[in-house]
Design a protein around this motif. Structure first.
Motif, mmCIF file in Angstrom:
data_model
loop_
_atom_site.group_PDB
_atom_site.id
_atom_site.type_symbol
_atom_site.label_atom_id
_atom_site.label_comp_id
_atom_site.label_asym_id
_atom_site.label_seq_id
_atom_site.Cartn_x
_atom_site.Cartn_y
_atom_site.Cartn_z
ATOM 1 N N LYS A 2 7.770 -7.398 4.619
ATOM 2 C CA LYS A 2 7.168 -7.362 3.290
ATOM 3 C C LYS A 2 6.008 -6.370 3.278
ATOM 4 O O LYS A 2 5.103 -6.452 4.108
ATOM 5 C CB LYS A 2 6.681 -8.738 2.876
ATOM 6 C CG LYS A 2 7.816 -9.722 2.612
ATOM 7 C CD LYS A 2 7.280 -11.043 2.110
ATOM 8 C CE LYS A 2 8.411 -11.996 1.802
ATOM 9 N NZ LYS A 2 7.897 -13.299 1.332
ATOM 10 N N VAL A 3 6.061 -5.453 2.314
ATOM 11 C CA VAL A 3 5.047 -4.414 2.158
ATOM 12 C C VAL A 3 4.348 -4.632 0.822
ATOM 13 O O VAL A 3 5.003 -4.786 -0.204
ATOM 14 C CB VAL A 3 5.699 -3.011 2.204
ATOM 15 C CG1 VAL A 3 4.658 -1.932 1.978
ATOM 16 C CG2 VAL A 3 6.425 -2.800 3.527
ATOM 17 N N SER A 4 3.020 -4.643 0.850
ATOM 18 C CA SER A 4 2.242 -4.902 -0.359
ATOM 19 C C SER A 4 1.421 -3.688 -0.771
ATOM 20 O O SER A 4 0.989 -2.895 0.067
ATOM 21 C CB SER A 4 1.318 -6.100 -0.123
ATOM 22 O OG SER A 4 0.603 -6.400 -1.312
ATOM 23 N N VAL A 5 1.216 -3.577 -2.094
ATOM 24 C CA VAL A 5 0.401 -2.513 -2.685
ATOM 25 C C VAL A 5 -0.492 -3.160 -3.744
ATOM 26 O O VAL A 5 0.013 -3.887 -4.610
ATOM 27 C CB VAL A 5 1.297 -1.436 -3.358
ATOM 28 C CG1 VAL A 5 0.447 -0.331 -3.971
ATOM 29 C CG2 VAL A 5 2.308 -0.866 -2.381
ATOM 30 N N PRO A 6 -1.806 -2.942 -3.722
ATOM 31 C CA PRO A 6 -2.676 -3.464 -4.782
ATOM 32 C C PRO A 6 -2.399 -2.705 -6.080
ATOM 33 O O PRO A 6 -2.346 -1.479 -6.073
ATOM 34 C CB PRO A 6 -4.093 -3.199 -4.266
ATOM 35 C CG PRO A 6 -3.955 -2.159 -3.212
ATOM 36 C CD PRO A 6 -2.550 -2.191 -2.712
#
Length: 119
Positions: A2-6
């Motif tokens: 899982k890759v997150s971006v604000p």
């Protein structure tokens, strides 16, 4: 993984990357295996809630954080929770994910952290 971006909005892959990691309203989370994009509300103390953004992301199972920039304490906290951090994100979620896949983002450390963000 899982890759997150604000992000500043919930416009899918067109969501705008937020410039302040801890104060964005949401975090986009891309499940790289399934290709599913979801959003996590930032309910941290930075937005009137409780806890810190890295703790929220760790509970959501995030493995990698891609952001424009963040302070050294956030880098340390994310790293201590087993989340890899990269800086240099800009534009949209789609553009940021493409840059990450192409190896164009830098691994975050104290040298490239935002020194004005000592929180």
């Amino acid at each position: 993984m899982k890759v997150s971006v604000p992000v500043m909005d919930r416009s899918g892959l067109s969501s705008t990357v937020g410039q302040h990691f801890g104060k964005v309203p949401d975090y986009a989370i891309m499940d790289m295996e399934s290709g599913t994009l979801s959003f996590l509300e930032n309910t941290s103390e930075h937005r009137g809630g409780v806890g810190m953004p890295p703790e929220l992301l760790a509970r959501a199972g995030v493995d990698v954080m891609l952001c424009a920039g963040l302070g050294p304490k956030a880098v340390d906290m994310l790293s201590s929770l087993g989340i890899q951090v990269y800086v240099g994100a800009r534009g949209t979620v789609a553009e940021t994910l493409d840059a990450y896949k192409a190896g164009k983002l830098s691994r975050a450390d104290h040298d490239n952290a935002c020194q004005e963000h000592h929180h």
